[in-house]
Enzyme design. Structure first.
Site, short mmCIF file in Angstrom:
data_model
loop_
_atom_site.label_atom_id
_atom_site.label_comp_id
_atom_site.label_asym_id
_atom_site.label_seq_id
_atom_site.Cartn_x
_atom_site.Cartn_y
_atom_site.Cartn_z
N PHE A 66 0.83 -1.21 0.00
CA PHE A 66 0.00 0.00 0.00
C PHE A 66 0.87 1.26 0.00
O PHE A 66 0.47 2.29 -0.56
CB PHE A 66 -0.92 -0.01 1.23
CG PHE A 66 -1.95 1.08 1.24
CD1 PHE A 66 -3.16 0.92 0.58
CD2 PHE A 66 -1.71 2.28 1.90
CE1 PHE A 66 -4.11 1.93 0.59
CE2 PHE A 66 -2.66 3.30 1.91
CZ PHE A 66 -3.86 3.13 1.25
N GLU A 67 2.04 1.19 0.62
CA GLU A 67 2.93 2.35 0.75
C GLU A 67 3.84 2.54 -0.48
O GLU A 67 4.62 3.51 -0.53
CB GLU A 67 3.79 2.22 2.01
CG GLU A 67 3.05 2.52 3.31
CD GLU A 67 2.11 1.42 3.75
OE1 GLU A 67 2.45 0.24 3.58
OE2 GLU A 67 1.01 1.74 4.25
N SER A 89 4.45 -7.88 -2.74
CA SER A 89 3.82 -9.21 -2.82
C SER A 89 2.60 -9.21 -1.91
O SER A 89 2.73 -9.04 -0.70
CB SER A 89 4.82 -10.28 -2.36
OG SER A 89 4.14 -11.49 -2.06
N VAL A 90 1.43 -9.34 -2.52
CA VAL A 90 0.20 -9.40 -1.73
C VAL A 90 -0.37 -10.81 -1.88
O VAL A 90 -0.49 -11.33 -3.00
CB VAL A 90 -0.84 -8.35 -2.21
CG1 VAL A 90 -1.91 -8.16 -1.15
CG2 VAL A 90 -0.19 -7.02 -2.53
N ILE A 91 -0.68 -11.42 -0.75
CA ILE A 91 -1.16 -12.80 -0.79
C ILE A 91 -2.55 -12.86 -0.15
O ILE A 91 -2.77 -12.31 0.94
CB ILE A 91 -0.16 -13.74 -0.08
CG1 ILE A 91 1.18 -13.69 -0.85
CG2 ILE A 91 -0.70 -15.18 -0.03
CD1 ILE A 91 2.29 -14.55 -0.29
N GLU A 94 -8.07 -14.30 4.45
CA GLU A 94 -9.47 -14.71 4.65
C GLU A 94 -10.45 -13.56 4.46
O GLU A 94 -11.65 -13.75 4.40
CB GLU A 94 -9.63 -15.28 6.06
CG GLU A 94 -8.94 -16.62 6.23
CD GLU A 94 -9.08 -17.17 7.63
OE1 GLU A 94 -9.65 -16.49 8.50
OE2 GLU A 94 -8.60 -18.29 7.85
N THR A 95 -9.92 -12.33 4.42
CA THR A 95 -10.80 -11.16 4.36
C THR A 95 -10.63 -10.41 3.04
O THR A 95 -9.86 -10.82 2.18
CB THR A 95 -10.48 -10.19 5.51
OG1 THR A 95 -9.19 -9.61 5.26
CG2 THR A 95 -10.46 -10.91 6.85
N HIS A 97 -9.21 -7.65 2.69
CA HIS A 97 -8.04 -6.76 2.76
C HIS A 97 -7.20 -6.86 1.48
O HIS A 97 -6.75 -5.86 0.93
CB HIS A 97 -7.19 -7.14 3.98
CG HIS A 97 -6.16 -6.13 4.33
ND1 HIS A 97 -6.45 -4.88 4.79
CD2 HIS A 97 -4.80 -6.19 4.29
CE1 HIS A 97 -5.33 -4.21 5.01
NE2 HIS A 97 -4.31 -4.98 4.71
N PHE A 122 5.17 -1.76 -12.38
CA PHE A 122 4.33 -2.52 -11.43
C PHE A 122 4.91 -3.92 -11.24
O PHE A 122 4.62 -4.84 -12.01
CB PHE A 122 2.90 -2.58 -12.00
CG PHE A 122 1.89 -3.19 -11.08
CD1 PHE A 122 1.45 -2.52 -9.95
CD2 PHE A 122 1.33 -4.43 -11.36
CE1 PHE A 122 0.49 -3.08 -9.11
CE2 PHE A 122 0.37 -5.00 -10.53
CZ PHE A 122 -0.05 -4.32 -9.40
#
Ligand code: INI
Length: 160
Positions: A66-67, A89-91, A94-95, A97, A122
């Site tokens: 996000f930053e 890296s976004v993994i 459960e939500t 987010h 990117f």
């Protein structure tokens, strides 16, 4: 037709401009650092292989993907760089987010490309699980960091 399982590390050096004299900023997210460090290594190796000088590559770290937008924006404003690579890296958890972080990061980096004259690449993996991230940060599908470095060189030349 979409390319299936393209290896992210494969490039034809003969078709890549020489990166000697170009300056690169790399912003690295600390989240999932085992993945982002792999992406960083892939990016550095490709930049050097294509002629960039170590002294022309500047690394900044940020807490999470996000930053990355703020880090890249600040880098463009404070340093003279020809391209910035944003590594994250976004993994999926459960939500929701995951969706918010992915959307904000992609939109933020896109906005920088629209509003500044420095290309921002990117290099953010958005995976369903850790194995998918491993496979794309130096694993069986290659390294997205390598692909990002090649894109950065091409875009730096386009923008210069
Ligand atoms: N940031 C990531 O880069 N990857 C993730 O997988 C992740 N998850 O799962 O939450 C993540 N979250 C932190 C986010 O990027 C910000 O740093 C945080 O919300 C503070 O603004």
């Amino acid at each position: 037709m979409a390319t299936v399982n393209k290896n992210l590390s494969v490039y034809d050096k003969a078709t890549i401009p020489n990166a000697n004299g170009l300056r690169f900023g790399i912003v690295v997210s600390e989240w999932n650092s085992e993945i982002t460090e792999g992406l960083y290594s892939g990016a550095i190796e490709a930049l050097l292989d294509c002629g960039a000088q170590e002294s022309d590559i500047i690394r900044w770290d940020v807490p999470g993907s996000f930053e990355l937008t703020f880090g890249a924006k600040k880098m463009i404003k404070s340093l003279k760089v020809d391209a910035v690579i944003a590594i994250g890296s976004v993994i999926q958890g459960e939500t929701k987010h995951f969706d918010f972080v992915c959307d904000a990061t992609a939109q933020g980096i896109k906005d920088l490309n629209v509003t500044t004259n420095v290309p921002v690449i990117f290099c953010v993996l958005t995976d369903n699980n850790m194995q998918q991230a491993i496979d794309r940060s130096g694993g069986k599908h290659g390294n997205k960091g390598t692909e990002a470095a090649i894109a950065a060189i091409k875009m730096a030349v386009l923008g210069s």
